[in-house]
Design a protein around this motif. Structure first.
Motif, PDB file in Angstrom:
ATOM      1  N   ILE A 115       4.118   5.389  -5.698  1.00  0.00           N
ATOM      2  CA  ILE A 115       4.789   5.714  -7.255  1.00  0.00           C
ATOM      3  C   ILE A 115       3.445   6.159  -7.189  1.00  0.00           C
ATOM      4  O   ILE A 115       3.505   7.415  -8.872  1.00  0.00           O
ATOM      5  N   GLU A 116       1.933   6.576  -7.134  1.00  0.00           N
ATOM      6  CA  GLU A 116       1.465   7.950  -7.396  1.00  0.00           C
ATOM      7  C   GLU A 116       2.042   9.438  -7.060  1.00  0.00           C
ATOM      8  O   GLU A 116       1.394   9.918  -7.836  1.00  0.00           O
ATOM      9  N   LYS A 117       2.550   9.226  -6.124  1.00  0.00           N
ATOM     10  CA  LYS A 117       2.831  10.370  -6.275  1.00  0.00           C
ATOM     11  C   LYS A 117       3.664  11.505  -6.712  1.00  0.00           C
ATOM     12  O   LYS A 117       3.898  12.319  -7.547  1.00  0.00           O
ATOM     13  N   ALA A 164       4.136  14.347  -9.683  1.00  0.00           N
ATOM     14  CA  ALA A 164       4.757  15.153  -9.720  1.00  0.00           C
ATOM     15  C   ALA A 164       4.848  14.999 -10.431  1.00  0.00           C
ATOM     16  O   ALA A 164       5.697  15.955 -11.308  1.00  0.00           O
ATOM     17  N   LYS A 165       5.521  14.110 -11.545  1.00  0.00           N
ATOM     18  CA  LYS A 165       6.117  14.234 -12.807  1.00  0.00           C
ATOM     19  C   LYS A 165       5.476  14.659 -14.177  1.00  0.00           C
ATOM     20  O   LYS A 165       5.752  15.924 -15.032  1.00  0.00           O
ATOM     21  N   GLU A 166       4.133  14.317 -13.802  1.00  0.00           N
ATOM     22  CA  GLU A 166       3.166  15.297 -14.431  1.00  0.00           C
ATOM     23  C   GLU A 166       2.962  16.850 -14.705  1.00  0.00           C
ATOM     24  O   GLU A 166       2.855  18.072 -14.702  1.00  0.00           O
ATOM     25  N   VAL A 167       2.709  17.085 -13.256  1.00  0.00           N
ATOM     26  CA  VAL A 167       3.214  18.442 -12.942  1.00  0.00           C
ATOM     27  C   VAL A 167       4.500  19.475 -12.880  1.00  0.00           C
ATOM     28  O   VAL A 167       4.569  20.479 -14.152  1.00  0.00           O
ATOM     29  N   GLU A 168       5.296  18.423 -12.876  1.00  0.00           N
ATOM     30  CA  GLU A 168       6.542  19.324 -13.785  1.00  0.00           C
ATOM     31  C   GLU A 168       6.283  18.838 -15.035  1.00  0.00           C
ATOM     32  O   GLU A 168       7.561  20.211 -16.204  1.00  0.00           O
ATOM     33  N   LYS A 169       5.825  17.977 -15.733  1.00  0.00           N
ATOM     34  CA  LYS A 169       5.587  18.299 -17.165  1.00  0.00           C
ATOM     35  C   LYS A 169       4.885  19.522 -17.485  1.00  0.00           C
ATOM     36  O   LYS A 169       5.213  19.986 -18.437  1.00  0.00           O
ATOM     37  N   GLN A 199       1.005  -1.250   0.161  1.00  0.00           N
ATOM     38  CA  GLN A 199      -0.538   0.073   0.194  1.00  0.00           C
ATOM     39  C   GLN A 199       0.859   1.599   0.101  1.00  0.00           C
ATOM     40  O   GLN A 199       0.712   1.737  -1.020  1.00  0.00           O
ATOM     41  N   LEU A 200       1.746   0.929   0.812  1.00  0.00           N
ATOM     42  CA  LEU A 200       2.760   2.857   1.035  1.00  0.00           C
ATOM     43  C   LEU A 200       3.341   2.706  -0.704  1.00  0.00           C
ATOM     44  O   LEU A 200       3.706   3.851  -0.916  1.00  0.00           O
ATOM     45  N   ALA A 201       3.905   1.477  -1.014  1.00  0.00           N
ATOM     46  CA  ALA A 201       4.498   1.619  -2.594  1.00  0.00           C
ATOM     47  C   ALA A 201       3.329   2.387  -3.470  1.00  0.00           C
ATOM     48  O   ALA A 201       3.683   2.773  -4.394  1.00  0.00           O
TER      49      ALA A 201
END
Length: 195
Positions: A42-44, A48-53, A36-38
Motif C-alpha cells: 500500500i505504501e509503494k 507511485a501515485k504521488e510520483v505519477e501526480k 506487513q506485506l500488504a
C-alpha cells in the motif's frame, strides 16, 4: 498410577495439544507476515501515485511566472481563459459521449432481454385514483366522461308476492304460537280448515 497407552505414545493427547499450539502460532505468524506485506504494498502504491501526480502536473501545468508589466499580465490572463475554454469543451464532449454510450448500453441490454424472452418488469406503485380521474388522465381534459356507475343502474321495484304478504300479516311468531296454543287455537285452525 496406571500407565495409559495413549498418553505415552507419540500421538497421545499431549502431542495433539503441542501440534495445535504450533498450528495456531504458525497461522498467527503467517497472518502478521501477510499484513506487513500488504502495508508495504500500500505504501509503494501511494508513493507511485504521488510520483505519477507530480509528473502529470509538471507536464500539463508549467510553473507560473508572473510578468512584471500590465500588458504581459493581460496576455497571460487571455491564455489562461483560452485554456479554460478548451478544457470545458473537452469536458462537455466527454459528457456527451458518456451519455450516448450509456443510452446505447441501455438499449442493447433491453434488446438482449427481449431476445431472451425475459422482460424486466418496471417497479409499479399503487395509485389511488377514481375512474373519472383515470379517464381524464388518459383522454385529456377536453373529454368529459362521467363514470358514476350507480347512476347508470335501473331502478327495480320489488313486487310483493302472496307469501311475503302472508309473512307480513303473521307478524311476530311468538304471538302466532300463543294464538294457536290451547283449545281456542285448535278451534280456529279447525274453523279455518272447514272454510
Amino acid at each position: 498410577m496406571e500407565n495409559k497407552p495413549w498418553t505415552n505414545s507419540p500421538k497421545g493427547s499431549g502431542y495433539l495439544m503441542k501440534k495445535r499450539r504450533a498450528a495456531t502460532a504458525r497461522r498467527q505468524h503467517l497472518k502478521s507476515a501477510m499484513l506487513q506485506l500488504a502495508v508495504t504494498e500500500i505504501e509503494k502504491e501511494a508513493a507511485a501515485k504521488e510520483v505519477e501526480k507530480q509528473n502529470y502536473l509538471a507536464e500539463h501545468c508549467p510553473p507560473l511566472s508572473l510578468p512584471g508589466s500590465m500588458q504581459e499580465l493581460q496576455e497571460l490572463c487571455k491564455k489562461l481563459h483560452a485554456k479554460i475554454d478548451s478544457v470545458d469543451e473537452e469536458r462537455y464532449d466527454t459528457e456527451v459521449k458518456l451519455q450516448k454510450t450509456t443510452k446505447e448500453l441501455e438499449d442493447l441490454s433491453q434488446k438482449l432481454f427481449d431476445l431472451r424472452g425475459k422482460f424486466k418488469r418496471p417497479p409499479l406503485r399503487r395509485v389511488r385514483m377514481s375512474a373519472d380521474a383515470m379517464l381524464r388522465a388518459l383522454l385529456g381534459s377536453k373529454h368529459k366522461v362521467c363514470m358514476d356507475l350507480r347512476a347508470n343502474l335501473k331502478q327495480v321495484k320489488k313486487e310483493d308476492t302472496e307469501k311475503e304478504k302472508d309473512l307480513r300479516d303473521v307478524g311476530d311468531w311468538r304471538k302466532n304460537i300463543e294464538e294457536k296454543s290451547g283449545m281456542e287455537g285448535r278451534k280456529k285452525m279447525f274453523e279455518a280448515g272447514e272454510s
